[in-house]
Scaffold this motif. Structure first.
Motif, PDB file in Angstrom:
ATOM      1  N   ALA A  97       7.112   9.451  -8.407  1.00 44.91           N
ATOM      2  CA  ALA A  97       7.577   9.110  -7.051  1.00 44.91           C
ATOM      3  C   ALA A  97       8.595  10.116  -6.523  1.00 44.91           C
ATOM      4  O   ALA A  97       8.713  10.307  -5.305  1.00 44.91           O
ATOM      5  CB  ALA A  97       8.174   7.712  -7.047  1.00 44.91           C
ATOM      6  N   LYS A  98       9.332  10.763  -7.433  1.00 50.54           N
ATOM      7  CA  LYS A  98      10.359  11.727  -7.009  1.00 50.54           C
ATOM      8  C   LYS A  98       9.770  13.082  -6.602  1.00 50.54           C
ATOM      9  O   LYS A  98      10.469  13.926  -6.052  1.00 50.54           O
ATOM     10  CB  LYS A  98      11.375  11.930  -8.135  1.00 50.54           C
ATOM     11  CG  LYS A  98      12.289  10.717  -8.338  1.00 50.54           C
ATOM     12  CD  LYS A  98      13.172  10.870  -9.552  1.00 50.54           C
ATOM     13  CE  LYS A  98      13.994   9.618  -9.804  1.00 50.54           C
ATOM     14  NZ  LYS A  98      14.739   9.693 -11.070  1.00 50.54           N
ATOM     15  N   ILE A  99       8.468  13.263  -6.876  1.00 50.48           N
ATOM     16  CA  ILE A  99       7.799  14.512  -6.489  1.00 50.48           C
ATOM     17  C   ILE A  99       7.252  14.325  -5.069  1.00 50.48           C
ATOM     18  O   ILE A  99       6.489  13.382  -4.821  1.00 50.48           O
ATOM     19  CB  ILE A  99       6.655  14.866  -7.464  1.00 50.48           C
ATOM     20  CG1 ILE A  99       7.200  15.023  -8.892  1.00 50.48           C
ATOM     21  CG2 ILE A  99       5.932  16.127  -7.020  1.00 50.48           C
ATOM     22  CD1 ILE A  99       6.127  15.175  -9.954  1.00 50.48           C
ATOM     23  N   PRO A 100       7.636  15.165  -4.107  1.00 55.41           N
ATOM     24  CA  PRO A 100       7.185  14.966  -2.719  1.00 55.41           C
ATOM     25  C   PRO A 100       5.681  15.134  -2.557  1.00 55.41           C
ATOM     26  O   PRO A 100       5.042  15.912  -3.261  1.00 55.41           O
ATOM     27  CB  PRO A 100       7.957  16.052  -1.942  1.00 55.41           C
ATOM     28  CG  PRO A 100       8.389  17.062  -2.959  1.00 55.41           C
ATOM     29  CD  PRO A 100       8.532  16.332  -4.251  1.00 55.41           C
ATOM     30  N   GLY A 101       5.112  14.326  -1.625  1.00 52.08           N
ATOM     31  CA  GLY A 101       3.691  14.439  -1.288  1.00 52.08           C
ATOM     32  C   GLY A 101       2.747  13.937  -2.355  1.00 52.08           C
ATOM     33  O   GLY A 101       1.634  14.459  -2.490  1.00 52.08           O
ATOM     34  N   THR A 102       3.179  12.930  -3.128  1.00 50.32           N
ATOM     35  CA  THR A 102       2.313  12.431  -4.213  1.00 50.32           C
ATOM     36  C   THR A 102       1.930  10.959  -4.029  1.00 50.32           C
ATOM     37  O   THR A 102       1.648  10.262  -4.996  1.00 50.32           O
ATOM     38  CB  THR A 102       3.022  12.589  -5.579  1.00 50.32           C
ATOM     39  OG1 THR A 102       4.293  11.901  -5.533  1.00 50.32           O
ATOM     40  CG2 THR A 102       3.244  14.034  -5.935  1.00 50.32           C
ATOM     41  N   SER A 103       1.929  10.476  -2.789  1.00 55.32           N
ATOM     42  CA  SER A 103       1.652   9.045  -2.572  1.00 55.32           C
ATOM     43  C   SER A 103       0.258   8.655  -3.067  1.00 55.32           C
ATOM     44  O   SER A 103       0.080   7.587  -3.671  1.00 55.32           O
ATOM     45  CB  SER A 103       1.806   8.675  -1.095  1.00 55.32           C
ATOM     46  OG  SER A 103       0.946   9.457  -0.302  1.00 55.32           O
ATOM     47  N   ASP A 104      -0.756   9.531  -2.839  1.00 51.47           N
ATOM     48  CA  ASP A 104      -2.122   9.225  -3.296  1.00 51.47           C
ATOM     49  C   ASP A 104      -2.198   9.196  -4.820  1.00 51.47           C
ATOM     50  O   ASP A 104      -2.882   8.336  -5.403  1.00 51.47           O
ATOM     51  CB  ASP A 104      -3.112  10.261  -2.755  1.00 51.47           C
ATOM     52  CG  ASP A 104      -3.290  10.148  -1.247  1.00 51.47           C
ATOM     53  OD1 ASP A 104      -3.011   9.059  -0.716  1.00 51.47           O
ATOM     54  OD2 ASP A 104      -3.693  11.146  -0.620  1.00 51.47           O
ATOM     55  N   GLU A 130       1.869  -4.009  -9.955  1.00 54.51           N
ATOM     56  CA  GLU A 130       1.170  -4.461  -8.747  1.00 54.51           C
ATOM     57  C   GLU A 130       2.137  -4.528  -7.559  1.00 54.51           C
ATOM     58  O   GLU A 130       1.756  -4.189  -6.435  1.00 54.51           O
ATOM     59  CB  GLU A 130       0.527  -5.834  -8.980  1.00 54.51           C
ATOM     60  CG  GLU A 130      -0.776  -5.749  -9.763  1.00 54.51           C
ATOM     61  CD  GLU A 130      -1.478  -7.094  -9.882  1.00 54.51           C
ATOM     62  OE1 GLU A 130      -0.806  -8.137  -9.715  1.00 54.51           O
ATOM     63  OE2 GLU A 130      -2.686  -7.108 -10.146  1.00 54.51           O
ATOM     64  N   ALA A 131       3.369  -4.962  -7.804  1.00 52.49           N
ATOM     65  CA  ALA A 131       4.381  -5.003  -6.736  1.00 52.49           C
ATOM     66  C   ALA A 131       4.660  -3.585  -6.237  1.00 52.49           C
ATOM     67  O   ALA A 131       4.780  -3.353  -5.026  1.00 52.49           O
ATOM     68  CB  ALA A 131       5.658  -5.651  -7.241  1.00 52.49           C
ATOM     69  N   ARG A 132       4.738  -2.641  -7.177  1.00 49.45           N
ATOM     70  CA  ARG A 132       4.965  -1.237  -6.817  1.00 49.45           C
ATOM     71  C   ARG A 132       3.767  -0.694  -6.030  1.00 49.45           C
ATOM     72  O   ARG A 132       3.941   0.035  -5.031  1.00 49.45           O
ATOM     73  CB  ARG A 132       5.170  -0.421  -8.108  1.00 49.45           C
ATOM     74  CG  ARG A 132       5.455   1.054  -7.912  1.00 49.45           C
ATOM     75  CD  ARG A 132       6.782   1.256  -7.188  1.00 49.45           C
ATOM     76  NE  ARG A 132       7.175   2.632  -7.181  1.00 49.45           N
ATOM     77  CZ  ARG A 132       7.939   3.221  -8.106  1.00 49.45           C
ATOM     78  NH1 ARG A 132       8.402   2.504  -9.131  1.00 49.45           N
ATOM     79  NH2 ARG A 132       8.282   4.476  -8.017  1.00 49.45           N
ATOM     80  N   LEU A 133       2.555  -1.065  -6.458  1.00 47.92           N
ATOM     81  CA  LEU A 133       1.338  -0.625  -5.776  1.00 47.92           C
ATOM     82  C   LEU A 133       1.301  -1.160  -4.337  1.00 47.92           C
ATOM     83  O   LEU A 133       0.952  -0.423  -3.406  1.00 47.92           O
ATOM     84  CB  LEU A 133       0.106  -1.104  -6.561  1.00 47.92           C
ATOM     85  CG  LEU A 133      -1.270  -0.833  -5.943  1.00 47.92           C
ATOM     86  CD1 LEU A 133      -1.485   0.661  -5.743  1.00 47.92           C
ATOM     87  CD2 LEU A 133      -2.383  -1.403  -6.833  1.00 47.92           C
ATOM     88  N   ALA A 134       1.694  -2.427  -4.154  1.00 51.34           N
ATOM     89  CA  ALA A 134       1.714  -3.025  -2.810  1.00 51.34           C
ATOM     90  C   ALA A 134       2.684  -2.272  -1.890  1.00 51.34           C
ATOM     91  O   ALA A 134       2.385  -2.029  -0.723  1.00 51.34           O
ATOM     92  CB  ALA A 134       2.102  -4.500  -2.894  1.00 51.34           C
ATOM     93  N   ALA A 135       3.842  -1.886  -2.451  1.00 52.32           N
ATOM     94  CA  ALA A 135       4.837  -1.126  -1.675  1.00 52.32           C
ATOM     95  C   ALA A 135       4.275   0.235  -1.261  1.00 52.32           C
ATOM     96  O   ALA A 135       4.468   0.684  -0.121  1.00 52.32           O
ATOM     97  CB  ALA A 135       6.112  -0.948  -2.490  1.00 52.32           C
ATOM     98  N   ASN A 140       1.669   3.698   2.902  1.00 50.24           N
ATOM     99  CA  ASN A 140       0.475   4.466   3.278  1.00 50.24           C
ATOM    100  C   ASN A 140      -0.271   3.841   4.457  1.00 50.24           C
ATOM    101  O   ASN A 140      -1.354   4.274   4.813  1.00 50.24           O
ATOM    102  CB  ASN A 140      -0.474   4.573   2.075  1.00 50.24           C
ATOM    103  CG  ASN A 140      -0.863   6.009   1.790  1.00 50.24           C
ATOM    104  OD1 ASN A 140      -0.131   6.937   2.102  1.00 50.24           O
ATOM    105  ND2 ASN A 140      -2.041   6.185   1.216  1.00 50.24           N
ATOM    106  N   LYS A 141       0.314   2.742   4.996  1.00 54.78           N
ATOM    107  CA  LYS A 141      -0.251   2.002   6.146  1.00 54.78           C
ATOM    108  C   LYS A 141      -1.599   1.341   5.822  1.00 54.78           C
ATOM    109  O   LYS A 141      -2.403   1.090   6.721  1.00 54.78           O
ATOM    110  CB  LYS A 141      -0.373   2.898   7.379  1.00 54.78           C
ATOM    111  CG  LYS A 141       0.979   3.327   7.935  1.00 54.78           C
ATOM    112  CD  LYS A 141       0.844   4.141   9.202  1.00 54.78           C
ATOM    113  CE  LYS A 141       2.178   4.340   9.906  1.00 54.78           C
ATOM    114  NZ  LYS A 141       3.248   4.896   9.089  1.00 54.78           N
ATOM    115  N   GLU A 142      -1.817   1.041   4.535  1.00 52.52           N
ATOM    116  CA  GLU A 142      -3.018   0.276   4.146  1.00 52.52           C
ATOM    117  C   GLU A 142      -2.612  -1.190   4.040  1.00 52.52           C
ATOM    118  O   GLU A 142      -2.538  -1.784   2.958  1.00 52.52           O
ATOM    119  CB  GLU A 142      -3.570   0.810   2.819  1.00 52.52           C
ATOM    120  CG  GLU A 142      -4.080   2.249   2.921  1.00 52.52           C
ATOM    121  CD  GLU A 142      -4.539   2.817   1.586  1.00 52.52           C
ATOM    122  OE1 GLU A 142      -5.072   2.042   0.762  1.00 52.52           O
ATOM    123  OE2 GLU A 142      -4.347   4.030   1.358  1.00 52.52           O
TER     124      GLU A 142
END
Length: 422
Positions: A97-104, A130-135, A140-142
Motif C-alpha cells: 500500500a505504501k508503494i504509489p500506483g499499486t491499487s490494482d 476482506e475489510a481491507r479489500l472493501a476499502a 477504486n470507485k467499485e
C-alpha cells in the motif's frame, strides 16, 4: 537468488544489513527463509528476515515481488501461530500500500489472500483482509462490489461480536454510503460504529476517524457549527499522533468557518500554534477562499479555485460546499447590481460582475424561476426587465381570518342548540 540456504541466525541478518546494495541484502534474506529448520529461534529469525525483505522491496517499489513473497511464505505460515501469520500478512499488504500506483495489485493480492484464508479456514484473518479489500474497492470507485462484500461481512462479524473490527466495518460502510449520496444509510452506519465503539477501548486514531466522518455528515446537512466541533476533535486526535489526516481536519474546520459567515476567523486559526505546523497549499487554499468571501469578490473566488484546483476542486467534500458558496455569492452580487435598474442589458451586468454573458444569463433565469426577484429576460434584445415587488393587499388575509372566526361561532352555536334539543 542462490539455491544454497543460509543458517537462520542473527549473523545472517547482520550480513544482510551490511550488504553493499539492496538487491544483495534481499538475496541473503531469501536464502535465510529457505532454511528448513523450524526451531523457535529459527522461526524468530525468519520472521525478522520477512520484515526486512518487505521493507527493502517497498523501498525498491517492487510490488509484484511482495505479492510473490506472500505466495512463497504459505508453507511457512503452517508452522507458525495464526496470530503471527495475520501480523505478517497484514504487514506485507501494508508495504504494498505504501508503494504509489499499486491499487490494482493490492486488490488482486487481497482477493488471493481471501481465497487462501477461506481454504485454510482462517476466519480472523479473512475478515480483516476482506475489510481491507472493501476499502480498496471503494477507493477504486467499485461501489457495488464493495457494498456486496461489506453486507455479508458485517452480518458475520456481528454474529461473532468482534467489536473492534465492527467499528472499522461500520465506519467503512458509512463512507461508502456517503460516496453513493445515501445520507440516511451513512448516518445509520456511523451510529452503529459509535455504538460499538462505546462498548470497547478505541485507539485515538480510530476515534479521530469517527469524529472526522461525523463532521463530514453534519456538514452535508448544513449543520456547520456541529461539524466544526467534530472536525476540531478529529484534528486534536490526529495532531497528537502526528497523523497526516490532521491537515485535512484543519482544512474542513476552516471550511465550516467560511460557511457560517465567519471567514475573518480563518487567518487567526492558521496563525495559531497548532495551525502553523500545517502551513502549506491546503491551508493557503482555504485562506484564499476566505479572503474572496470576505471581500464578496467572485473574481478572487474564481482565481482561488483556479490556483488551488488540486486542494479545492479535487477534494470532493470541499468542492461540494464551495459550489453552494459560489452560487450564494453570485446571487448576492447579482441582486446588488440589478437593484438600481428597472431594465438593464445582460451584457452590462456581465461586464460589471466580470463573468461571461451566457453564464450570467443562465444564473439570472434560474434566480427568476426560484423567485429570488421578480422579473423576466427579453432574449430578443438581451435585456433583463425587473418588476416592482407586488404589494400584498392586507384585506384578503383579514377577510379569510374573519370567515374562519365566523365558522367557529357557527360551530359553537350548532353544538349548543344540539345540547338544548337533546
Amino acid at each position: 537468488m542462490s539455491s544454497s540456504y543460509l543458517p537462520a541466525t542473527t549473523d545472517s541478518i547482520a550480513q544482510a544489513l551490511e550488504a553493499k546494495d539492496r538487491s544483495q541484502a534481499i538475496s541473503i534474506l531469501y536464502r535465510v527463509l529457505e532454511n528448513p529448520s523450524s526451531s523457535s529461534e529459527a522461526l524468530r529469525i525468519k520472521e525478522q528476515a520477512i520484515t526486512n525483505i518487505s521493507e527493502l522491496l517497498r523501498e525498491e517499489n517492487r510490488a509484484e515481488d511482495l505479492r510473490s513473497l506472500l505466495t512463497q511464505l504459505r508453507p511457512f505460515f503452517s508452522v507458525i501461530p495464526k496470530a503471527k501469520t495475520a501480523k505478517i500478512v497484514r504487514g506485507i499488504i501494508d508495504s504494498v500500500a505504501k508503494i504509489p500506483g499499486t491499487s490494482d495489485v493490492q486488490i488482486s493480492l487481497c482477493k488471493e489472500m481471501v481465497e487462501w484464508t477461506r481454504a485454510e479456514k482462517r476466519s480472523f484473518l479473512r475478515q480483516r483482509v476482506e475489510a481491507r479489500l472493501a476499502a480498496l474497492l471503494m477507493e477504486n470507485k467499485e461501489y457495488s462490489e464493495a457494498l456486496t462484500l461489506l453486507s455479508g461481512l458485517v452480518k458475520e462479524v456481528r454474529r461473532l461480536d468482534d467489536k473492534l473490527l465492527l467499528v472499522d466495518i461500520d465506519l467503512l460502510e458509512s463512507k461508502l454510503h456517503f460516496s453513493l449520496r445515501n445520507l440516511p444509510k451513512a448516518k445509520a452506519a456511523l451510529t452503529a460504529a459509535r455504538t460499538a465503539a462505546n462498548a470497547i477501548y478505541v485507539p485515538p486514531a480510530q476515534q479521530g476517524t469517527i469524529d472526522l466522518q461525523s463532521g463530514i455528515l453534519h456538514a452535508e446537512e448544513k449543520d456547520y457549527k456541529t461539524a466544526y466541533s467534530y472536525f476540531f476533535e478529529a484534528f486534536e486526535a490526529f495532531n497528537a499522533l502526528e497523523d497526516p489526516r490532521a491537515v485535512f481536519s484543519l482544512k474542513y474546520m476552516l471550511l465550516c468557518k467560511i460557511m457560517v459567515n465567519q471567514a475573518d476567523d480563518v487567518t487567526g486559526i492558521i496563525s495559531s500554534k497548532a495551525g502553523l505546523r500545517y502551513v502549506g497549499p491546503e491551508l493557503d487554499a482555504m485562506k484564499a477562499v476566505a479572503d474572496a468571501y470576505s471581500k464578496r469578490s467572485l473574481k478572487l473566488f474564481e482565481t482561488a479555485l483556479r490556483d488551488f484546483k488540486g486542494q479545492l476542486e479535487e477534494d470532493p467534500i470541499v468542492h461540494r460546499h464551495l459550489s453552494s458558496l459560489y452560487d450564494t455569492l453570485l446571487e448576492q452580487n447579482l441582486c446588488r447590481l440589478i437593484e438600481p435598474f428597472s431594465r438593464v442589458e445582460i451584457s452590462h451586468i456581465a461586464e460589471l460582475i466580470e463573468l461571461p454573458v451566457d453564464h450570467v444569463e443562465k444564473k439570472l433565469s434560474q434566480m427568476i424561476l426560484d423567485k429570488k426577484f421578480a422579473g423576466t429576460l427579453d432574449q430578443g434584445v438581451g435585456c433583463l426587465i425587473i418588476f416592482d415587488d407586488p404589494k400584498q393587499d392586507d384585506i384578503y388575509p383579514a377577510t379569510l381570518e374573519t370567515i374562519h372566526n365566523m365558522g367557529k361561532v357557527v360551530d359553537s352555536l350548532f353544538n349548543r342548540s344540539a345540547k338544548v334539543m337533546a
